[in-house]
Design a protein around this motif. Structure first.
Motif: not given
Length: 351
Positions: A237-243, A325-333
Motif C-alpha cells: 500500500x505504501x508503494x502504491x499510494x505514495x508514488x 512518514x515511512x514512504x518519505x524514508x524510503x523515497x529519501x534512500x
C-alpha cells in the motif's frame, strides 16, 4: 446543637439517584449510611445485597455486567486514605470518587471491553480478572480473581472503567484457557483488528511464561504469520499510494558464484536499495533467542551495506501508525542513490 453534635443520618432514598447502584461501604458511609443500616438493608429479602466483601448492590435483583465490573474494582481498588475524614454528602452532590486506584480489569472481561468479537460477553463470564499490586493484602473471592503482576501497566479508560492494554489482557486471558481454537482466535483478532502488534503480544506471553504450552506456541506461530502478512500488505500500500517506483518483491540476494546474502522484502536493483520488514518477536527460550535473531539481522545488513546496498528497516508498528512518514524514508534512500558509489553486482532470485 454545637459543632461536636453528630449529624443525623440522611434518608436512604437519596441513594436511588446515585449514578451506579453498586457502592463500597466506605462510599455509603460518605453518604451518611451507618454500618448498622448497611447490615439491615443487606439481610435476606432486604432491598440490598452484598455483592462482594465491602461492596453492596443497592437493589435485590441480579447485577448487570457494568455493576459487576465496578463492584470488582471497588473490592480490589486501594481504599481511601484513613487520614481524610468522611463527611456525609450534601443533597444534590454527586457520588464520591470511586477508589479504583491500583486496580485494572484484565483478561477476558478486558477484551470484551476492547470489543473483541471472539471474547465472551461480559454477562456470560463467571469470573472477572483484576490486576492489583503485589502489596495488596486481598484474596480472590466470589467472581473476582486477583492477578498480581510485577508492575501495573498504564490503564486504558473505556466507559469510565480502567482496563489493561490489549497485550496484557491477552496474556491474562490465555493463562486461563486450554482451548487451542479460542487462544488462536483471540490472538489473531488482536493483530487483524489493529489492536496491537504481534511483538507486543508475544512479549507479554513470554513474560507470563506461557510460551511453553504447545497450544499457545501453535497460536503464536499463526499470530506471527498473520502479522507479517498484514505488514506486507501495508508495504504494498505504501508503494502504491505514495508514488514510489515498483520494486522487486520478496527476493533473495547473492553474490555471483558466491554466498547467499539473505532475503529482503523489496529491492530496487538499479538504485541498490532494499527494504526489510523487522517482524522479530521476543520469544526467550522459544525456538530462537531474540539476541541471536537480532545479530543475524545486523550481520546481513552490515554485509549488504559493505557492498553498497542501502537497507531500510521498517517495523509493522511504523507502517501502521505513520505510513506516509515511512514512504518519505524510503523515497529519501532512493533519491540518495545517485550520490553513492556504484554498488557491487548481486544476483536477484525469487524467494
Amino acid at each position: 446543637m454545637n459543632h461536636n453534635t453528630p449529624l443525623s443520618p440522611r434518608p436512604l432514598r437519596h441513594l436511588a439517584d446515585v449514578q451506579r447502584r453498586v457502592m463500597s461501604t466506605a462510599q455509603l458511609r460518605a453518604h451518611g449510611v451507618s454500618p448498622a443500616d448497611v447490615s439491615a438493608h443487606c439481610r435476606p429479602e432486604g432491598p440490598w445485597q452484598q455483592l462482594l466483601p465491602g461492596v453492596c448492590l443497592l437493589h435485590p435483583g441480579p447485577p448487570t455486567s457494568e455493576e459487576r465490573l465496578h463492584g470488582a474494582l471497588l473490592f480490589a481498588g486501594r481504599p481511601p486514605a484513613r487520614a481524610a475524614k468522611t463527611v456525609p454528602a450534601q443533597p444534590g452532590a454527586g457520588e464520591p470518587h470511586a477508589p479504583y486506584a491500583d486496580a485494572l480489569i484484565t483478561g477476558l472481561a478486558a477484551l470484551a471491553l476492547h470489543r473483541f468479537s471472539s471474547a465472551p460477553p461480559l454477562l456470560s463470564l463467571d469470573r472477572i480478572d483484576v490486576l492489583v499490586p503485589r502489596t495488596r493484602r486481598l484474596r480472590s473471592t466470589g467472581f473476582v480473581r486477583l492477578v498480581r503482576p510485577p508492575a501495573l501497566p498504564t490503564a486504558v479508560q473505556i466507559g469510565g472503567v480502567p482496563v489493561a492494554p490489549v497485550p496484557r489482557a491477552l496474556a491474562d486471558a490465555v493463562a486461563g484457557l486450554t482451548d487451542a481454537g479460542a487462544v488462536r482466535r483471540l490472538l489473531t483478532e488482536a493483530v487483524r483488528g489493529g489492536h496491537c502488534e504481534p511483538a507486543a503480544v508475544v512479549r507479554e506471553l513470554n513474560h507470563a511464561r506461557l510460551l511453553t504450552r504447545p497450544h499457545v506456541v501453535d497460536a503464536v506461530d499463526s499470530l506471527l504469520a498473520e502479522g507479517r502478512a498484514i505488514a506486507e500488505d501495508r508495504l504494498y500500500q505504501m508503494v502504491a499510494e505514495h508514488g514510489l517506483p515498483d520494486p522487486l518483491w520478496n527476493v533473495d540476494l547473492r553474490l555471483p558464484g558466491g554466498p547467499h546474502l539473505g532475503g529482503v522484502d523489496a529491492y530496487w536493483p538499479d538504485l541498490a536499495v532494499a527494504v526489510e520488514l523487522d517482524t522479530r518477536a521476543p520469544r526467550q527460550g522459544f525456538r530462537q533467542d531474540d539476541d541471536a535473531l537480532w545479530s543475524e539481522y545486523a550481520r546481513k545488513r552490515e554485509h549488504l551495506e559493505r557492498l553498497g546496498i542501502t537497507v531500510v528497516h521498517l517495523t509493522p508498528k511504523k507502517l501502521r501508525e505513520s505510513l506516509e512518514q515511512q514512504a518519505t524514508v524510503v523515497r529519501t534512500a532512493l533519491m540518495a542513490s545517485a550520490d553513492r558509489d556504484p554498488a557491487a553486482y548481486v544476483v536477484v532470485l525469487p524467494r
